[in-house]
Design an enzyme around this catalytic site. Sequence first.
Site, PDB file in Angstrom:
ATOM      1  N   MET A   1       0.852  -1.195   0.000  1.00  0.00           N
ATOM      2  CA  MET A   1       0.000   0.000   0.000  1.00  0.00           C
ATOM      3  C   MET A   1       0.882   1.239   0.000  1.00  0.00           C
ATOM      4  SD  MET A   1      -3.188  -0.900   2.566  1.00  0.00           S
ATOM      5  CE  MET A   1      -2.164  -1.128   4.027  1.00  0.00           C
TER       6      MET A   1
ATOM      7  N   CYS B   1      -0.662   4.637  -0.160  1.00  0.00           N
ATOM      8  CA  CYS B   1      -1.382   5.858   0.202  1.00  0.00           C
ATOM      9  C   CYS B   1      -2.684   5.479   0.908  1.00  0.00           C
ATOM     10  CB  CYS B   1      -1.692   6.702  -1.030  1.00  0.00           C
ATOM     11  SG  CYS B   1      -2.709   5.850  -2.246  1.00  0.00           S
TER      12      CYS B   1
ATOM     13  N   CYS C   1      -5.163   3.540  -1.160  1.00  0.00           N
ATOM     14  CA  CYS C   1      -4.937   2.088  -1.207  1.00  0.00           C
ATOM     15  C   CYS C   1      -5.649   1.412  -0.048  1.00  0.00           C
ATOM     16  CB  CYS C   1      -3.443   1.786  -1.139  1.00  0.00           C
ATOM     17  SG  CYS C   1      -2.474   2.416  -2.521  1.00  0.00           S
TER      18      CYS C   1
ATOM     19  N   CYS D   1      22.801  12.124 -27.413  1.00  0.00           N
ATOM     20  CA  CYS D   1      24.006  12.507 -26.675  1.00  0.00           C
ATOM     21  C   CYS D   1      25.230  11.686 -27.048  1.00  0.00           C
ATOM     22  CB  CYS D   1      23.769  12.365 -25.168  1.00  0.00           C
ATOM     23  SG  CYS D   1      22.172  12.934 -24.576  1.00  0.00           S
TER      24      CYS D   1
ATOM     25  N   CYS E   1      50.521  35.555 -10.489  1.00  0.00           N
ATOM     26  CA  CYS E   1      49.793  34.571 -11.302  1.00  0.00           C
ATOM     27  C   CYS E   1      48.967  33.605 -10.483  1.00  0.00           C
ATOM     28  CB  CYS E   1      50.783  33.818 -12.189  1.00  0.00           C
ATOM     29  SG  CYS E   1      51.994  32.836 -11.285  1.00  0.00           S
ATOM     30  N   CYS E   2      49.353  33.328  -9.226  1.00  0.00           N
ATOM     31  CA  CYS E   2      48.571  32.394  -8.421  1.00  0.00           C
ATOM     32  C   CYS E   2      48.219  33.019  -7.070  1.00  0.00           C
ATOM     33  CB  CYS E   2      49.304  31.074  -8.234  1.00  0.00           C
ATOM     34  SG  CYS E   2      51.012  31.249  -7.678  1.00  0.00           S
TER      35      CYS E   2
ATOM     36  N   TYR F   1      -1.752  -6.349  -3.946  1.00  0.00           N
ATOM     37  CA  TYR F   1      -0.916  -6.210  -2.756  1.00  0.00           C
ATOM     38  C   TYR F   1      -0.549  -7.589  -2.212  1.00  0.00           C
ATOM     39  CZ  TYR F   1      -3.147  -1.647  -3.180  1.00  0.00           C
ATOM     40  OH  TYR F   1      -3.622  -0.465  -3.655  1.00  0.00           O
TER      41      TYR F   1
ATOM     42  N   CYS G   1      18.953   9.425 -26.148  1.00  0.00           N
ATOM     43  CA  CYS G   1      20.313   9.787 -25.746  1.00  0.00           C
ATOM     44  C   CYS G   1      21.355   8.788 -26.218  1.00  0.00           C
ATOM     45  CB  CYS G   1      20.382   9.944 -24.229  1.00  0.00           C
ATOM     46  SG  CYS G   1      22.008  10.447 -23.640  1.00  0.00           S
TER      47      CYS G   1
END
Length: 561
Positions: free
Chosen positions: A9, A11, A14, A141, A558-559, A62, A136
């Site tokens: 169950m 909810c 249910c 991708c 530079c750093c 269930y 994808c």
Amino acid sequence: MIRLNIDGMTCGSCAMHVKEALEKVPGVRSAVVSYPQGWAQLAADPGTPLDALTAAVVGLGYRATLADAPPVEKQAGLLDKALGWLGGKDKSDGTENGLHIAVIGSGGAAMAAALKAVERGARVTLIERGTLGGTCVNVGCVPSKIMIRAAHIAHVRRESPFDAGLSAMPPTVLRDRLLAQQQARVDELRHAKYEGILDGNPAITVLHGSARFQDGHTLVVSLNEGGERTVTFDRCLIATGASPAIPVIPGLNDTPYWTSTEALASDTLPKRLAVIGSSVVAVELAQAFARLGSRVTILARRTLLFREDPAIGEALTAAFRAEGIDVLEHTQASKVAYAGREFVLTTGHGEVRADRLLIATGRAPNTRDLNLETAGVKLNERGAIVVDDHMRTSNPHIFAAGDCTDQPQFVYVAAAAGTRAAINMTGGEAALDLTAMPAVVFTDPQVATVGYSEAEAHHDGIETDSRVLTLDNVPRALANFDTRGFIKLVMEVGSGRLIGVQAVAPEAGELIQTAALAIRNRMTVQALADQLFPYLTMVEGLKLAAQTFAKDVKQLSCCAG
């Protein structure tokens, strides 16, 4: 008093259905069912068959056992009787017990949802009309990034900032072999991450066919092998993705134009390629084809990547033109013709001629054939499914995730949405927060963004301050002899918080997640400037850009920390 332990169950609804089912069993006078505790207590007449009680619960999908008793096996005769008492059908379609979730699609959102739902105890029926894996891995991708990387290698062999000391060696491009290598990796990933996983998971049933809704709890699947199958579900996830959107241009439909799918699958390179479009797919594939040897012309209705900060489009256009790509801004094709194996595009600035034409004007949600109105699922004006941050649609039993929805069309957003949808379909509460969503365009230089642009912040009434750091101030870029691009930081006035970053830089995608984490954790620009960043990395540019709010970085060593 009889007590049952009930699993599955999700909810209060249910619990109500279980109560109604139990009270229909002959001999049961009343039932009290608790979803949070997972039990039912019944007042029943002496002699009421106990296995009929568990069968009534099983008939709803269930699992039920008598308290302090071994599990009761499902018996076909009692289950049939229970279904008769309920006046309904077996929701589980005669398979295992448990919450039944139907998933339409098999891409990033669908797979993430299916695996999470099974992990949380549900049974899943996954329905795919085409190739498993979705866009994808198959046509999006993965193949595009392989092609883009091959094009990058071809480019640096032909031309690099170190040509004075490293002789350039223009490559011979064998597109058919590159395509074979590309497809082999696609097939490998599809099998490892989709087909193999599905084959090895007994809780997931795969149907190959096209699904449409019959009502709010039933799908009809037209099977690819012929015939139909009815699938009744407790919950459903729609994850059908999107397809290339084709603009209305006179003559276009009578030509053999390409979408990204055909372009990525071509084993030859056109001498001349025209590209209609100016967003992600258009610019990525335009540069890839150009670097592999095609002469490319882009027709942009406005400017490149016009939805982003204007400086992004300007920087990318300059980089493209420096490579010989012809970018025609504020240009539209009013007519397309094809004759003698040549495309002729009529524009307000004259004709554009090409051997191939790529249409890359966005992607449209795949929702048209689902019969969504029957299920009460609402769409927006683009045909995308409207969802909330929990991936719920206008039907409480139906969820949606990925490119078919009104959320951003990125596979990592789709996968995150699918996972959260599965949690919510199985009784949890998980929201998807997109306020610090990073995005990358895989051109060279790359484009990477997260959070607010200045225009977006002003639209939402946020007062901003911003700084732009050109890459000639970043030691890594200087060492690479490649200072194309910039890093821009957007700060909220008052709080000093970093709320947006836009970057155009080689490997900008590798620095943007650091910016996303800073925004997610509500860091101020000063806090970012005070962090330790490794020297001679591109991500150090974030620190330098943050320092520009308080000092002139040109006057630092530079750093300098």
